[in-house]
Design a protein around this motif. Structure first.
Motif, PDB file in Angstrom:
ATOM      1  N   ALA A 407      30.433  23.008 -21.277  1.00  0.00           N
ATOM      2  CA  ALA A 407      30.173  23.684 -20.076  1.00  0.00           C
ATOM      3  C   ALA A 407      30.044  25.139 -20.807  1.00  0.00           C
ATOM      4  O   ALA A 407      30.964  25.919 -20.516  1.00  0.00           O
ATOM      5  CB  ALA A 407      31.284  23.455 -19.042  1.00  0.00           C
ATOM      6  N   PRO A 408      28.846  25.522 -21.227  1.00  0.00           N
ATOM      7  CA  PRO A 408      28.740  26.984 -21.836  1.00  0.00           C
ATOM      8  C   PRO A 408      28.690  27.973 -20.833  1.00  0.00           C
ATOM      9  O   PRO A 408      29.247  28.992 -21.293  1.00  0.00           O
ATOM     10  CB  PRO A 408      27.522  26.784 -22.440  1.00  0.00           C
ATOM     11  N   ASP A 409      28.536  27.778 -19.462  1.00  0.00           N
ATOM     12  CA  ASP A 409      28.570  28.967 -18.595  1.00  0.00           C
ATOM     13  C   ASP A 409      30.175  29.273 -18.318  1.00  0.00           C
ATOM     14  O   ASP A 409      30.241  30.335 -17.582  1.00  0.00           O
ATOM     15  CB  ASP A 409      27.865  28.651 -17.394  1.00  0.00           C
ATOM     16  N   GLU A 410      30.907  28.233 -18.646  1.00  0.00           N
ATOM     17  CA  GLU A 410      32.553  28.564 -18.294  1.00  0.00           C
ATOM     18  C   GLU A 410      33.160  29.244 -19.510  1.00  0.00           C
ATOM     19  O   GLU A 410      34.310  29.816 -19.402  1.00  0.00           O
ATOM     20  CB  GLU A 410      33.119  27.296 -17.979  1.00  0.00           C
ATOM     21  N   LYS A 411      32.351  29.238 -20.653  1.00  0.00           N
ATOM     22  CA  LYS A 411      33.143  29.758 -21.800  1.00  0.00           C
ATOM     23  C   LYS A 411      32.589  31.235 -22.100  1.00  0.00           C
ATOM     24  O   LYS A 411      31.769  31.427 -22.832  1.00  0.00           O
ATOM     25  CB  LYS A 411      32.958  28.746 -23.114  1.00  0.00           C
ATOM     26  N   ILE A 412      33.236  32.190 -21.424  1.00  0.00           N
ATOM     27  CA  ILE A 412      32.846  33.517 -21.527  1.00  0.00           C
ATOM     28  C   ILE A 412      33.730  34.290 -22.297  1.00  0.00           C
ATOM     29  O   ILE A 412      34.966  34.274 -21.914  1.00  0.00           O
ATOM     30  CB  ILE A 412      32.726  34.228 -19.943  1.00  0.00           C
ATOM     31  N   TYR A 413      33.403  35.103 -23.315  1.00  0.00           N
ATOM     32  CA  TYR A 413      34.171  35.656 -24.303  1.00  0.00           C
ATOM     33  C   TYR A 413      33.970  37.225 -24.211  1.00  0.00           C
ATOM     34  O   TYR A 413      34.732  38.012 -24.770  1.00  0.00           O
ATOM     35  CB  TYR A 413      33.966  35.140 -25.654  1.00  0.00           C
ATOM     36  N   GLU A 414      32.837  37.782 -23.506  1.00  0.00           N
ATOM     37  CA  GLU A 414      32.812  39.147 -23.312  1.00  0.00           C
ATOM     38  C   GLU A 414      32.529  39.666 -21.974  1.00  0.00           C
ATOM     39  O   GLU A 414      32.164  38.806 -20.990  1.00  0.00           O
ATOM     40  CB  GLU A 414      31.498  39.476 -24.194  1.00  0.00           C
TER      41      GLU A 414
END
Length: 414
Positions: A407-414
């Motif tokens: 779920a790339p939209d949930e893995k927010i690092y910035e």
């Protein structure tokens, strides 16, 4: 205590140390704590006569050629006398002699290691300065090259053995314009003209070790007294961190152990509400925690010692040494805390020795690199190993073992 990790020779040395401890008069311990004894020369002389100093060092220079586990077992027994006994026992025989044995010449070993391990002379390490402790490269003590000798000027503080040592292992700037790792030299400095103890500290605990500030004023140091290479103190320093910090951990166990012994005996005799207080969980759980912590400390010391025996220069060893120093010193302070707590008010008096142990062990998390510095080292080495393992792809990528891992939209690092 962990006999199953020791060979016959190491058990024998441990038992010899235990017997030696029994011979130390009670008055010496009291006089050390009262600062009536400024430096325990007689204690170190007898340890040398019994071949207990520097047991890790090669036999040809006066040691016993033992492993870190064997050395830890010996210094733990010495530590039961009091923290300052193990401090003075270890500073010269382990720290200073380690530097010379690993980096020095045979002539230096003959002149400075052999007689020290025999108990005939004494040594101290000079690293900390008035304007810096853990900032090794911030040293302002200088040694100016004069051809066949250096002229040494500067100050070192908190030097255990300042009052009693015959020679000092001194880190000084010899190339101030170079990059930090190539700016310092390690020198053997004999006590003599220009070497002055300007101040002896009034310490909370660990008294009797002659801790002081040393001022070097135009001291002539011959070139043959350079340990390692000129401008090459950094490799000496990095190897010294092992005996300095791992040795501290081992001796701290010994100095905390008597507090648990005293408290255990006290709780089996002291009665309240019609029974001895060791029957109450509020008491015996604290004793159990202290016993668990001491066993965990020994396990970590011996495991880290094994790593140091195999590869002292590995990043893993560097991390484990820092972990061991931090965990053991903090755990042993907790051991003494628990001992005093279950004894109540009487533990806070000098009727029992626990109050002295409490004062002494407060030093453990400060000296030989504060525990905050240990955390810095641990974090640095841990992240370095993490990135190495990722790059080498040697372990499973466990981040993907989740239902919504994609779920790339949930893995927010910035």
């Amino acid at each position: 205590m962990f006999d199953f990790l020791l060979n016959e020779e190491e058990i024998k040395a441990r038992d010899e140390a235990r017997e030696f401890v029994k011979t130390i008069p009670r008055q010496m311990i009291l006089d050390m704590d009262a600062d009536k004894i400024k430096f325990p020369k007689e204690f170190l002389q007898e340890a040398g006569r019994r071949n207990l100093l520097g047991v890790r060092h090669p036999k040809e220079w006066g040691g016993r050629g033992m492993s870190w586990a064997g050395s830890a077992a010996v210094v733990e027994e010495i530590g039961t006398l009091g923290y300052i006994f193990s401090c003075t026992f270890g500073v010269g025989a382990d720290l200073v002699c380690d530097a010379i044995c690993l980096h020095g010449t045979d002539e230096q070993k003959e002149k400075y290691v052999k007689p020290l391990l025999a108990g005939d002379i004494f040594a101290a390490e000079c690293l900390t300065e008035p304007r810096g402790g853990s900032d090794f490269f911030g040293a302002t003590t200088t040694a100016v090259d004069k051809g066949d000798h250096f002229i040494l000027n500067g100050q070192k503080r908190f030097i255990v053995g300042a009052e009693g040592a015959d020679y000092f292992l001194v880190y000084a700037k010899t190339n101030p314009d170079a990059k930090p790792q190539e700016s310092l030299s390690c020198l053997i400095v004999d006590r003599g003209p220009g070497v002055n103890v300007e101040y002896l500290y009034g310490l909370m605990g660990c008294r009797g070790g002659g801790a002081g500030r040393i001022v070097f004023k135009d001291v002539k140091v011959p070139k043959e007294n350079v340990v390692g290479k000129v401008h090459g103190a950094y490799p000496v320093f990095t190897t010294m961190m092992i005996p300095e910090r791992l040795g501290t951990a081992a001796m701290t166990i010994g100095s905390a152990r008597p507090a648990l012994d005293v408290a255990t005996g006290y709780t089996t005799r002291r009665k309240a509400f019609g029974q001895t207080i060791n029957n109450f969980q509020g008491v015996n759980f604290q004793i159990a925690e202290a016993a668990m912590l001491l066993d965990a400390c020994r396990s970590l010391v011996y495991t880290t010692g094994r790593s140091a025996d195999l590869d002292p220069y590995a990043g893993q060893t560097r991390r484990m040494v820092s972990e061991t120093k931090k965990f053991v010193t903090e755990s042993c302070q907790k051991v003494v805390h628990n001992a005093m707590q279950v004894m109540g008010g009487i533990g806070y008096t000098n009727v029992f020795p626990v109050e002295r142990m409490y004062r002494d062990l407060r030093l453990a998390t400060i000296w030989t690199g504060s525990n905050e510095v240990m955390s810095m080292v641990i974090a640095h080495e841990w992240y370095k190993d993490f990135f190495k393992s990722k790059q080498a792809n040697i372990v499973r990528d466990m981040e993907l073992d989740a239902e919504e891992a994609e779920a790339p939209d949930e893995k927010i690092y910035e």
